[in-house]
Design a protein around this motif. Structure first.
Motif, mmCIF file in Angstrom:
data_model
loop_
_atom_site.group_PDB
_atom_site.id
_atom_site.type_symbol
_atom_site.label_atom_id
_atom_site.label_comp_id
_atom_site.label_asym_id
_atom_site.label_seq_id
_atom_site.Cartn_x
_atom_site.Cartn_y
_atom_site.Cartn_z
ATOM 1 N N GLU A 34 -1.671 25.650 35.662
ATOM 2 C CA GLU A 34 -2.936 25.279 35.005
ATOM 3 C C GLU A 34 -2.882 25.561 33.506
ATOM 4 O O GLU A 34 -3.257 24.735 32.694
ATOM 5 N N CYS B 212 -0.258 25.792 31.780
ATOM 6 C CA CYS B 212 0.734 24.898 31.195
ATOM 7 C C CYS B 212 0.120 23.543 30.868
ATOM 8 O O CYS B 212 0.306 23.002 29.774
ATOM 9 N N LEU B 213 -0.638 22.995 31.809
ATOM 10 C CA LEU B 213 -1.271 21.695 31.566
ATOM 11 C C LEU B 213 -2.288 21.792 30.434
ATOM 12 O O LEU B 213 -2.351 20.915 29.559
ATOM 13 N N LEU C 84 5.246 16.445 32.657
ATOM 14 C CA LEU C 84 4.046 16.399 33.497
ATOM 15 C C LEU C 84 4.422 16.149 34.952
ATOM 16 O O LEU C 84 3.783 16.665 35.864
ATOM 17 N N VAL D 145 5.137 19.425 36.397
ATOM 18 C CA VAL D 145 4.025 20.378 36.479
ATOM 19 C C VAL D 145 3.005 19.972 37.542
ATOM 20 O O VAL D 145 2.479 20.814 38.285
ATOM 21 N N LEU D 146 2.716 18.684 37.621
ATOM 22 C CA LEU D 146 1.598 18.250 38.470
ATOM 23 C C LEU D 146 1.723 18.628 39.944
ATOM 24 O O LEU D 146 0.718 19.016 40.559
ATOM 25 N N ILE E 130 -0.903 11.301 35.952
ATOM 26 C CA ILE E 130 -0.396 11.472 34.586
ATOM 27 C C ILE E 130 -1.097 10.500 33.646
ATOM 28 O O ILE E 130 -1.552 10.865 32.552
ATOM 29 N N ILE F 271 -4.554 11.581 32.784
ATOM 30 C CA ILE F 271 -4.592 12.671 31.797
ATOM 31 C C ILE F 271 -4.262 12.141 30.399
ATOM 32 O O ILE F 271 -4.992 12.369 29.434
ATOM 33 N N ALA G 240 -8.953 19.134 29.601
ATOM 34 C CA ALA G 240 -8.285 20.041 30.533
ATOM 35 C C ALA G 240 -9.205 20.360 31.714
ATOM 36 O O ALA G 240 -8.798 20.277 32.885
ATOM 37 N N SER H 115 -9.632 17.256 33.926
ATOM 38 C CA SER H 115 -8.426 16.911 34.676
ATOM 39 C C SER H 115 -8.137 17.949 35.752
ATOM 40 O O SER H 115 -7.815 17.602 36.899
#
Lengths: 215, 215, 215, 215
Positions: free
Chosen positions: D85, D87-88, D138, D141-142, D159, D162, D198, D201
């Motif tokens: 989280e 990181c995003l 991404l 990470v996702l 992606i 976002i 953020a 998303s």
DNA sequence: AATGAATGAGCCTTCATTCAT
DNA sequence: GATGAATGAAGGCTCATTCAT
């Protein structure tokens, strides 16, 4: 206007490259960049050594003529003990070699053809040093073949007839290549061509001699 | 590729100006701006009417040849009931007029000389429409003068000898003007020149006929 | 500023051609010549009917929006008795169709994308008539999903989040085509895309509603 | 393709001027003259240093991306020990700064927006070096946020959701400026925007994770 | 009303030349 | 002495626009 072959290797390379590039592309289409690239020298060298593109062109022209005369000297024909007919035959052969020999002289003949078709101020110098002597020589040889009673103008026309036949293969090569390529295709064909021109011209001159001047 | 002389006055002026400027300066040195200035049209007209400098050049070349052919048509020589000798004589005279008549044809001969010395892609078209027919005509006439037993290559060489004598006065005019200007100075001299070339060539051909083929 | 579809067939053809060419090449790269050629009208018609290239462009923009709104009217979403969630879902689907439907509307979406990225003076008019109503509609619908306590600015950000997801497929299509072409390849994929965006957005909005405004 | 910041001051000034002018006017409307004038160099410098307008444009694009990546490096997000989280969240903030920071990066975002909307041949290179890595990051990470059971296509759509929210502020800034300028007016607002995106998303992704894949 | 011929401003590029080193 | 970077003048071409019909 220094000697064609001085001690500076850069200058010489530049000159030889210039002959080739100018011959291939003409004065305007040739770029100093291309010439310098071929000679592997700096683009500013043309101005440094010769003072500009035009000056380089004039030197290239002289260089090409000097090279040709060195390879096929006119003296060889004059200084020998030949009859007038043999002398003319030898001249034609040598002249034709000079015009068509692309192998050992580079493409200098194209350079000369361009200059004659599209003269620059350099032409006068070329005529004085390279062309006029040939005219003079023929002017001395022809009376022996034509007999007496011919005016200078008559003799000049005969000279032009002879030279014209030879120059045809240089100036109009583009046309010959397209219309009858077989007469110019191989280097050995040059000998046949010179024999033809000699025969043709001597035949005409002989008949002129018999008929006498019509003036 | 429209007719050389259509109803568009601007287009025609442009074409005539182009012949003159291209003849004087060559393709590369001639500027579109100069041509348009001489024709008194807009600088963009070259692209508008012809689609670019190169296209204009090609049209100019065709225009020059068409003009010359119209003034001195080849048909006049062929369609007449002449002997082979008379036919050749007439051809030479007409060919020479076509090459040297700068008074009524403008400077078109310089244009043609340039194109032959330094051919562009337009040359092929010119050869097909204007030069090849002349070769063909001579190829038909010469056997009557040479007799039998000659190869095509022999005949071509004779044709080149004849044409070379004529073209000498066009391609090398710059040299003639400097070395022996008296043979080309006046328009009337063209007749004398054509008589000389005809005599010279017929003399040679006659002797070839008597001696027979040496192949 | 006449009606998009008046009775003049030339004018209409010009407008439709303009939408296509402007969409494909952009304002500057599109030439009036190409537009007129496609519309099969005279090159001067652009000035005659619209008063210049720029005016034609502005009209083309309005025409494209009008065409899109006619095909996918906003009223269909508003006038129906749907829940807020259904309303948003329907809006997203219709908006996406409007953006991505290249088949029936011509390439109008590219035209719009260009105008938004590189606005001209025509953008203000477009916003007033075509974009602002969509914002207004979402601004009315969202509070029902978000609950109370959210500022206008918060609501705008949510609108931008929703629209941004949709517009991604228009503005950045060039990138999508290269990085993950499978999500945009077929027209049927548009439905899946709209479902995803609706799910994604509703999920976010629901959670926002539960958590309440953090302002 | 030399380093963005080499030791040649003229080249660098040219590059920075090009970014600005290309961003402001687009590739076609930007003139080499204007760029050179702004860079205070000779009009021929573009060809001298870059070999033409198009090459300069490609370099400008790379320069702009490199500048942005140098100021806001992707590595900072990846190399840190952050939860998925965090990181995003960090990625979104940095991405948004990269897109919207006009103060320290010049108008590079407009340049990029243009290129994406209206791609040239330079886009492929840009995607490979600058855009694909972000997608890849991404994509790694996702899954930690979405849980298992999602196809690549599902992940790509997330992606795009976002990125679309972020890019909205770049591509459609012209619209935002007119409809709701308050969300983008001040630089500090960028932080609020990134927090919103953020939150939005992560909320959606969390719910997706709870509901599971519907495929 | 509507057209097609014609225009002129401006653009990118090339290239011989020069200048500081 | 010799170089390589940099210049500026000029050329061909495109294109939106206009004018006479």
């Amino acid at each position: 206007m220094s000697a064609p072959s001085c001690n500076d290797p850069s200058r010489d390379r530049l000159l030889m490259a210039a002959v080739e590039i100018f011959a291939e592309h003409g004065f305007r289409d040739a770029t100093v960049r291309d010439i310098c690239a071929k000679a592997e020298v700096n683009p500013a060298s043309v101005n440094y050594y010769f003072g500009g593109k035009e000056k380089l062109y004039a030197e290239s022209l002289h260089f090409a003529f000097a090279q040709a005369d060195q390879r096929y000297p006119l003296g060889d024909v004059l200084n020998s003990n030949l009859s007038a007919e043999q002398c003319l035959t030898a001249f034609i052969q040598q002249f034709l070699y000079k015009l068509l020999d692309d192998t050992s002289l580079g493409h200098h003949s194209k350079l000369i053809a361009r200059e004659i078709t599209d003269p620059t101020s350099a032409l006068d110098g070329i005529i004085a040093t390279a062309i006029a002597p040939q005219f003079a020589m023929l002017k001395e040889v022809l009376p022996a073949l034509l007999g007496s009673g011919w005016s200078d103008k008559d003799i000049y026309r005969c000279i032009l007839s002879i030279l014209g036949q030879c120059l045809m293969y240089m100036h109009s090569r583009s046309v010959i290549d397209r219309v009858c390529p077989e007469v110019i295709a191989t280097p050995e064909e040059i000998n046949r061509t010179s024999e033809h021109i000699a025969s043709f011209s001597l035949a005409a001159l002989r008949q002129f001699n018999q008929e006498g001047s019509q003036a």
